[in-house]
Enzyme design. Structure first.
Site, PDB file in Angstrom:
ATOM      1  NE  ARG A  49      -1.172  -0.905   4.636  1.00 35.24           N
ATOM      2  CZ  ARG A  49      -0.383  -0.510   5.793  1.00 35.24           C
ATOM      3  NH1 ARG A  49      -0.226   0.512   5.993  1.00 35.24           N
ATOM      4  NH2 ARG A  49       0.114  -1.354   6.627  1.00 35.24           N
ATOM      5  CG  HIS A  64       5.251  -4.019   7.408  1.00 31.00           C
ATOM      6  ND1 HIS A  64       5.390  -2.595   7.393  1.00 31.00           N
ATOM      7  CD2 HIS A  64       5.674  -4.534   8.588  1.00 31.00           C
ATOM      8  CE1 HIS A  64       6.038  -2.466   8.531  1.00 31.00           C
ATOM      9  NE2 HIS A  64       6.108  -3.484   9.244  1.00 31.00           N
ATOM     10  CD  GLU A 108       0.800  -5.927  11.087  1.00 28.69           C
ATOM     11  OE1 GLU A 108       1.126  -4.962  10.104  1.00 28.69           O
ATOM     12  OE2 GLU A 108       0.721  -5.914  12.216  1.00 28.69           O
ATOM     13  CG  HIS A 137       3.371  -8.416  10.300  1.00 27.01           C
ATOM     14  ND1 HIS A 137       3.277  -8.753  11.462  1.00 27.01           N
ATOM     15  CD2 HIS A 137       3.997  -7.023  10.077  1.00 27.01           C
ATOM     16  CE1 HIS A 137       4.003  -7.904  12.160  1.00 27.01           C
ATOM     17  NE2 HIS A 137       4.200  -6.984  11.526  1.00 27.01           N
ATOM     18  CG  ASP A 176       6.035  -5.412  14.492  1.00 25.89           C
ATOM     19  OD1 ASP A 176       6.121  -4.391  14.328  1.00 25.89           O
ATOM     20  OD2 ASP A 176       4.928  -6.113  14.387  1.00 25.89           O
TER      21      ASP A 176
END
Ligand code: ZN
Length: 465
Positions: free
Chosen positions: A215, A241, A244, A278, A329
């Site tokens: 994103r 990432h 998630e 994730h 994290d």
């Protein structure tokens, strides 16, 4: 060269007893002789196991651990937590970040993490302007790792958009912005500035790269960035990432017609130097494809639990021969034993069975998870660690085998006790690149660092969130 006489040590070839281990000036294991009583050796009583690489960390978030555990409305979620996290991200200056990270890295060492991959997306002043000269926020992480004595893989992170469809960054994300050119140039400069020093520190500071998420990095920019990174280092580590949150998977499907892991793998760019952080919402086909790519998956069970993300099907990845490592994290928990315990418990709760992540050849769950996470964490950090063998860096933990938490356990069962039986209390010494950074449960600087950190935390109240 210092030589250590070890009673019991978990090496790449399994458990060995009465081993003389020699460490070079660069902090590498230069010799490993079984049964030889080396003259002048320092005797290590206890059980020696590889230090754990922490494959995913956002250091600044240590300053809000345990601080967003209250109800703000009927729909508290990852996304409401993220607003609080952004308020913190926009309030730390480089000197604050250095203090927070130093406290955190001391805590990591005392818990058994000997190296950390810092997924670092704070690049600018909070108004979006650039720091003059070398990046002060990156240097803050370097200084903290140096003070604490933890090995570091810094992952400068590309963050270009606020959502799928190349949506512009929001005001509170301006601090994260670097163009692809700025990102590549800064990484190349940092690597060349550091390369002269790496021969002297056992390679304990390394630079990889991260792409925040699909994103935050549109596909065309992702391709351009990866091509540039491969020009800099064909074997450099790249973290992202990936899946998630369900909302993020759905947004990706809405924008592209593909799920995030599918979309990333379809680029053909993923290789064994990638680490997918994730991969929580992965289908069986996606897990099989990730395993086949030989990329690592980093799970952070305590953070994923804290944020209500969901959990990853680690059993399926193991069955497919995939690579799995762990990370702290958000720093809600800073303890590798706890991450591994929850990794197994997720599977037990889902399958209503026990010892899910063990196998017949490796029946001890704690031992298997420790070994695998250390080995794969090393790959994810791009560092020469993860097992105790000649040529690897001397990163190890000494467990007090006589401690009540471990007493009477066989060697593999020692790691089960560590992970499942509260054995963390028996962690006595921590060695990074041959240096004893924790001795008798004490880090040289822990009292002073804790005092300064506590003082800083008190000054910050009332909180911005
Ligand atoms: Zn993260």
């Amino acid at each position: 060269m210092p030589t250590y006489q070890m009673d019991s040590v978990l090496t790449s070839g399994g458990w060995l007893r009465d081993v003389a281990v020699t460490v070079s000036e660069q902090g590498l294991i230069a010799g490993l002789a079984v049964g030889a009583e080396a003259a002048g050796a320092t005797h290590i009583t206890g059980t020696v196991v590889p230090g754990m690489p922490n494959a995913h960390s956002h250091a600044f978030q240590r300053a809000m651990a345990g601080d967003s555990e209250f109800r703000t409305g009927a729909r508290d979620s990852f996304w409401t937590w993220r607003d609080a996290m952004y308020a913190l991200a926009n309030s730390v200056e480089p000197e604050d970040l250095e203090l927070i990270a130093t406290q955190l890295f001391v805590e990591m060492l005392k818990a058994g993490y000997t190296s950390v991959a810092e997924f670092h997306y704070l690049h600018r002043h909070s108004d979006g302007s650039a720091y003059p000269g070398p990046n002060a926020l990156w240097q803050a992480i370097d200084a903290a790792a140096h003070t604490a004595g933890i090995a570091l893989t810094l992952l400068p992170t590309l963050y270009l958009s606020s959502d799928f469809g190349a949506r512009p960054l929001r005001r509170e994300q301006q601090r994260f912005r670097l163009s692809v050119d700025e990102f590549l140039r800064a990484i190349a400069q940092r690597r060349s500035a550091r390369s002269a020093r790496s021969a002297h520190d056992g390679g304990s500071v390394h630079t990889g790269a991260a792409l925040h998420s699909l994103r935050a990095v549109p596909l065309d920019s992702l391709r351009e960035a990866v091509a540039g990174l491969r020009d800099i280092d064909p074997a450099g580590v790249i973290h992202i990432h990936i899946a998630e949150q369900l909302r993020e998977v759905q947004a990706c499907q809405g924008a592209t017609g593909r799920r995030p892991i599918e979309l990333l793998l379809d680029t053909g760019l993923v290789d064994p130097h990638w680490c997918l952080v994730h991969a929580t919402h992965a289908t069986a086909a996606e897990i099989a494809a990730v395993a086949a790519s030989h990329a690592s998956v980093c799970v952070c069970p305590s953070t994923e639990g804290n944020l209500g993300d969901g959990f990853f099907d680690a059993a399926r990845l193991f069955t497919a021969g995939g690579r799995l490592c762990i990370g702290s994290d958000s720093q809600a928990t800073v303890c590798p034993a706890e991450e591994l315990r929850w990794l197994e418990y997720q599977q037990r709760l889902r399958r209503r069975r026990r010892a899910v992540l063990a196998t017949n050849p490796e029946p001890h769950v704690g031992a298997r998870l420790w070994r695998e996470s250390a080995r794969c964490g090393a790959l994810a950090l791009g560092q020469n660690i993860g097992t105790i063998e000649v040529g690897r860096r001397a990163d190890w933990l000494v467990l007090d085998a006589a401690h009540p938490a471990l007493a009477g356990a066989s060697e593999d069962a020692v790691l089960d006790r560590l992970v499942f039986g509260g054995g963390q209390a028996a962690l006595r010494d921590v060695v990074v690149a041959g240096r004893w950074v924790v001795k008798d449960r004490h880090h040289r600087d822990e009292d002073e660092v804790a005092r300064r950190f506590a003082s800083w935390m008190r000054r910050r109240s009332p909180r911005a969130y």
